[in-house]
Design a protein around this motif. Structure first.
Motif, short mmCIF file in Angstrom:
data_model
loop_
_atom_site.label_atom_id
_atom_site.label_comp_id
_atom_site.label_asym_id
_atom_site.label_seq_id
_atom_site.Cartn_x
_atom_site.Cartn_y
_atom_site.Cartn_z
N GLN B 254 0.74 -1.20 -0.16
CA GLN B 254 0.10 0.04 0.09
C GLN B 254 0.89 1.21 -0.04
OE1 GLN B 254 -3.50 -0.05 0.04
NE2 GLN B 254 -3.27 -2.27 -0.54
N TYR B 255 1.71 1.44 -1.08
CA TYR B 255 2.74 2.58 -1.20
C TYR B 255 1.80 3.80 -0.89
CZ TYR B 255 5.99 -0.89 -2.50
OH TYR B 255 6.75 -2.05 -2.59
N PRO B 256 0.97 4.32 -1.74
CA PRO B 256 0.13 5.58 -1.30
C PRO B 256 -0.14 5.90 0.16
CG PRO B 256 -0.75 4.50 -3.32
CD PRO B 256 0.05 3.62 -2.61
N SER B 257 -0.59 4.87 0.77
CA SER B 257 -0.89 5.08 2.13
C SER B 257 0.24 5.20 3.05
CB SER B 257 -2.06 4.47 2.94
OG SER B 257 -1.35 3.14 3.09
N ALA B 258 1.07 4.29 2.74
CA ALA B 258 2.60 4.46 3.54
C ALA B 258 3.04 5.78 3.03
CB ALA B 258 3.44 3.39 2.99
N SER B 259 3.12 6.41 1.88
CA SER B 259 3.69 7.87 1.66
C SER B 259 2.97 8.80 2.51
CB SER B 259 3.54 7.71 0.13
OG SER B 259 4.31 6.75 -0.63
N ALA B 260 1.49 8.86 2.55
CA ALA B 260 0.81 9.76 3.39
C ALA B 260 1.48 9.78 4.92
CB ALA B 260 -0.42 9.33 3.24
N THR B 261 1.53 8.62 5.35
CA THR B 261 1.99 8.50 6.63
C THR B 261 3.41 8.96 6.81
OG1 THR B 261 0.57 6.35 6.61
CG2 THR B 261 1.83 6.77 8.65
N ALA B 262 4.26 8.58 5.93
CA ALA B 262 5.63 8.91 5.94
C ALA B 262 5.76 10.51 5.63
CB ALA B 262 6.36 8.26 4.79
N ILE B 263 4.94 11.17 5.15
CA ILE B 263 4.97 12.60 4.96
C ILE B 263 4.54 13.19 6.31
CG2 ILE B 263 4.07 14.46 3.84
CD1 ILE B 263 6.11 13.13 2.08
N VAL B 264 3.41 12.81 6.67
CA VAL B 264 3.07 13.33 7.75
C VAL B 264 4.29 13.07 9.49
CG1 VAL B 264 1.58 13.10 10.01
CG2 VAL B 264 0.68 13.11 7.71
N LEU B 265 5.01 11.90 9.20
CA LEU B 265 5.91 11.79 10.09
C LEU B 265 7.13 12.66 9.86
CD1 LEU B 265 7.32 9.87 12.16
CD2 LEU B 265 8.06 8.47 10.18
N LEU B 266 7.17 12.79 8.53
CA LEU B 266 8.56 13.75 8.27
C LEU B 266 8.59 14.99 8.87
CD1 LEU B 266 11.19 14.17 6.81
CD2 LEU B 266 10.07 14.51 4.84
N LEU B 267 7.28 15.56 8.18
CA LEU B 267 6.92 16.96 8.87
C LEU B 267 6.90 17.00 10.44
CD1 LEU B 267 3.97 17.89 6.57
CD2 LEU B 267 6.20 18.66 6.47
N THR B 268 6.41 16.11 10.94
CA THR B 268 6.35 16.03 12.53
C THR B 268 7.77 16.06 13.04
OG1 THR B 268 4.49 14.52 12.52
CG2 THR B 268 5.49 15.02 14.52
N VAL B 269 8.85 14.97 12.81
CA VAL B 269 10.16 15.25 12.69
C VAL B 269 10.68 16.60 12.56
CG1 VAL B 269 12.39 14.10 12.34
CG2 VAL B 269 10.43 12.63 12.86
N LEU B 270 10.65 16.95 11.26
CA LEU B 270 11.19 18.47 10.77
C LEU B 270 10.89 19.53 11.90
CD1 LEU B 270 11.36 18.38 7.13
CD2 LEU B 270 13.12 17.73 8.71
N THR B 272 10.02 19.37 15.15
CA THR B 272 10.27 19.01 16.10
C THR B 272 11.91 19.78 15.99
OG1 THR B 272 9.02 17.10 16.57
CG2 THR B 272 10.77 17.35 18.00
N ILE B 273 12.78 19.35 15.05
CA ILE B 273 13.92 19.57 14.88
C ILE B 273 14.23 21.10 14.58
CG2 ILE B 273 16.13 19.31 13.53
CD1 ILE B 273 15.10 16.80 15.08
N GLY B 274 13.19 21.58 14.04
CA GLY B 274 13.24 23.15 13.57
C GLY B 274 13.22 23.91 14.70
N THR B 275 12.29 23.35 15.79
CA THR B 275 12.04 24.04 17.24
C THR B 275 13.55 23.90 18.18
OG1 THR B 275 9.75 23.20 17.15
CG2 THR B 275 10.38 24.25 19.05
N LEU B 276 14.09 22.66 17.98
CA LEU B 276 15.44 22.67 18.78
C LEU B 276 16.44 23.51 18.11
CD1 LEU B 276 15.10 18.46 19.25
CD2 LEU B 276 14.78 20.51 20.86
#
Lengths: 279, 286
Positions: B254-270, B272-276
């Motif tokens: 299920q690459y499309p849904s994996a990709s959507a989750t991955a993008i949300v994860l990436l934004l969350t991480v970025l 967090t890092i941007g704040t730090l």
């Protein structure tokens, strides 16, 4: 020297516990890999034998352990060489500002902090959508570089932050070309750190898992092979393999440390040739 | 000769291999993940489309929120543990060990496991934590417990233990690095001014160590948030974080849904890092 405060002894005990925490489990599986033939995954030891190591060498039903080891080794060397060369070039370039240097710097940081599964997924998609086959030496190789290069570059940035530019200026004043300055002045000075970069490049690649998962194709690297074994092998043969790879890693680390030590010593001996030159 | 006259061009030439590698194996894959996250998955393949179904499904499912909560929980607890242990170890090495040789030797002792295999280091907890493992049999021989504790292996406890075991080094190294650069005369000055050990630690050492703590935090938080192997292995597939959600989707193609989750994860991480990163200038601290 003033006497040690009481906190020293408390902290020493804490540090010892930390080291035990770090190494204890690895040492335990080291011991358990010599488990007797009828022994299981935990203590007690039922005799001491090399049974599980023999098993590792004979039994090929588990998977292609030696093939995966060879691939991991070759891939580690490839990643190491590219990481060293690209990091040095990058480190040299980043000493000045150039157009896009900020963007590139943030890309390096992104490459480091990006969840590994995104690289795995993205590189996998890139290859499948452009009709290429994923293979450890192409897609796997590139995916691993996104992990090793940031470490190499951060080390080089640290090195060049401390680099005394007057050495280069002196070389230039004596008429050296930029290439001669690099070859005979800069590179010898930064050589010990390059050993560090090489160590990072090789070991991070050799143990890399998450970014290689979807990018290695049908031929596994060693960590992938081990991960596959964890789901279907429930005998100490897993420990035997773990012990062998760890010993191999320690061997590699030892080699790099020895090289670093000898370079440092040789340098200390030939510290300065002032007054010894021909007139 | 022309190169020497134009330093910008020679710099650009020297970073071109780096830029090419990052472009092909970092930027393009991210772009592709963004694109595919809007695609549609059929049973056997993925088809180009532009629809928000994957995101709607992601944000509409309660699983997503549990899994994101879990991810933050792991990150926070691991961060607290690694910071406490890492700071103490770095403090000991930097201020209680008196010769440089010993400092380097003990520091190397702390960093060597970093260069060995993570998977092996995870596996090596099995004989400790299992039902008949060392921890249980020791506790039983002491009479502390009568029946083996079940939650040692394959539990959240095991996941966090493994995280702390794997990633404390990432705290020790940057904190030790910053501590070694603290001017020792500052500490003497504080002592001369009448500060006791705790006051020196709190008012002098900790503020000066903040950049190192920040860098260590960035490492640990991103490694834990992006992880999918440790959680799967140490929880015996009983717990999930965002990484596992993605890898499960990938396993089901299920690459499309994996990709959507991955993008949300990436934004969350970025984010967090941007704040730090607002609290520290990495390039100055290297």
């Amino acid at each position: 020297m003033e006497p040690r405060p009481r906190s020293f002894y408390i902290l020493s005990a804490f540090f010892a516990l930390f080291i035990l925490f770090l190494y204890g489990p690895t040492i335990t599986i080291g011991i358990l890999s010599f488990q007797g033939e009828g022994g299981g995954l935990t203590f007690p030891m039922r005799g001491v034998s090399l049974y599980w190591f023999y098993d590792l060498f004979e039994q090929q039903a588990v998977g292609d352990i030696w093939g995966s080891f060879r691939r991991s080794f070759v891939l580690g060397l490839m990643v190491m060489v590219v990481t060293v060369v690209v990091s040095v070039m990058g480190g040299l370039a980043f000493r000045r500002k150039f157009p896009g240097s900020n963007i590139l710097f943030y890309l390096i940081i992104t490459s480091l902090v990006i969840p590994s599964i995104l690289i795995s997924l993205g590189v996998g998609l890139l290859f499948s959508q452009s009709g290429l086959n994923v293979h450890w030496s192409t897609s796997g190789f590139g995916a691993q570089l996104t992990w090793t290069l940031p470490f190499g570059l951060l080390i080089m940035f640290a090195v060049f932050n401390r680099f005394d530019k007057s050495y280069e200026e002196a070389a230039r004043d004596l008429g050296a070309t930029p290439w001669q300055t690099l070859r005979h002045v800069v590179l010898p000075i930064i050589a010990p750190s390059l050993i560090g970069v090489a160590l990072f490049g090789f070991t991070l690649s050799y143990d890399e898992f998450a970014r290689t998962l979807l990018t290695a194709g049908s031929y596994n690297t060693l960590p992938l092979e081990i991960y596959g074994m964890t789901t279907n092998v429930t005998s100490p043969v897993l420990y035997a393999l773990g012990t062998l790879t760890t010993v191999f890693s320690l061997f590699i680390i030892g080699i790099f440390l020895c090289i670093a030590l000898t370079t440092n010593r040789r340098r200390a001996r030939q510290d300065s040739d002032a007054g010894k030159g021909e007139v | 000769m022309k190169l020497r006259n134009n330093p910008a061009i020679s710099s650009l030439l020297m970073v071109s291999p780096l830029a090419a590698i990052l472009l092909i194996f970092l930027v393009l894959p991210i772009v592709l993940i963004v694109i595919v996250s809007f695609w549609r998955a059929t049973e056997f393949s993925i088809v180009p489309a532009f629809e928000f179904d994957n995101y709607e499904f992601l944000f509409g499912s309660s699983v997503t929120y549990t899994v994101f909560f879990n991810t933050f929980k792991y990150a926070l607890i691991t961060w607290a543990c690694t910071l406490l242990i890492g700071f103490t170890v770095a403090y000991y090495l930097a201020f209680h060990i008196r010769t440089l040789t010993w400092q380097i030797a003990l520091f190397l002792l702390c960093t060597i496991p970093f260069w060995t295999s993570n998977i092996i280091r995870m596996i090596s907890w099995i004989p400790f934590l299992g039902r008949k493992g060392i921890a249980n049999s020791t506790l039983m021989s002491w009479g502390a417990i009568d029946v083996p504790i079940e939650w040692l292996l394959f539990s959240d406890f095991a996941v966090i233990l493994a995280f702390v075991h794997l990633y404390t080094l990432f705290m020790v190294v940057p904190i030790f690095n910053t501590m070694m650069r603290i001017d020792k005369s500052l500490i003497e000055a504080a002592r001369d001014a009448g500060a006791n050990g705790a006051q020196i630690l709190w008012n002098v050492i900790i503020p000066l160590t903040k950049p190192g703590i920040m860098i260590g935090t960035i490492f640990v938080v991103t490694l834990v948030m992006g992880d999918f192997i440790t959680v799967r292995f140490m929880s015996g597939s009983q717990s999930a974080n965002v990484g596992r959600l993605i890898s499960n989707d990938i396993a089901l193609l299920q690459y499309p849904s994996a990709s959507a989750t991955a993008i949300v994860l990436l934004l969350t991480v970025l984010i967090t890092i941007g704040t730090l990163l607002r609290f520290v200038d990495i390039r100055k601290e290297l």
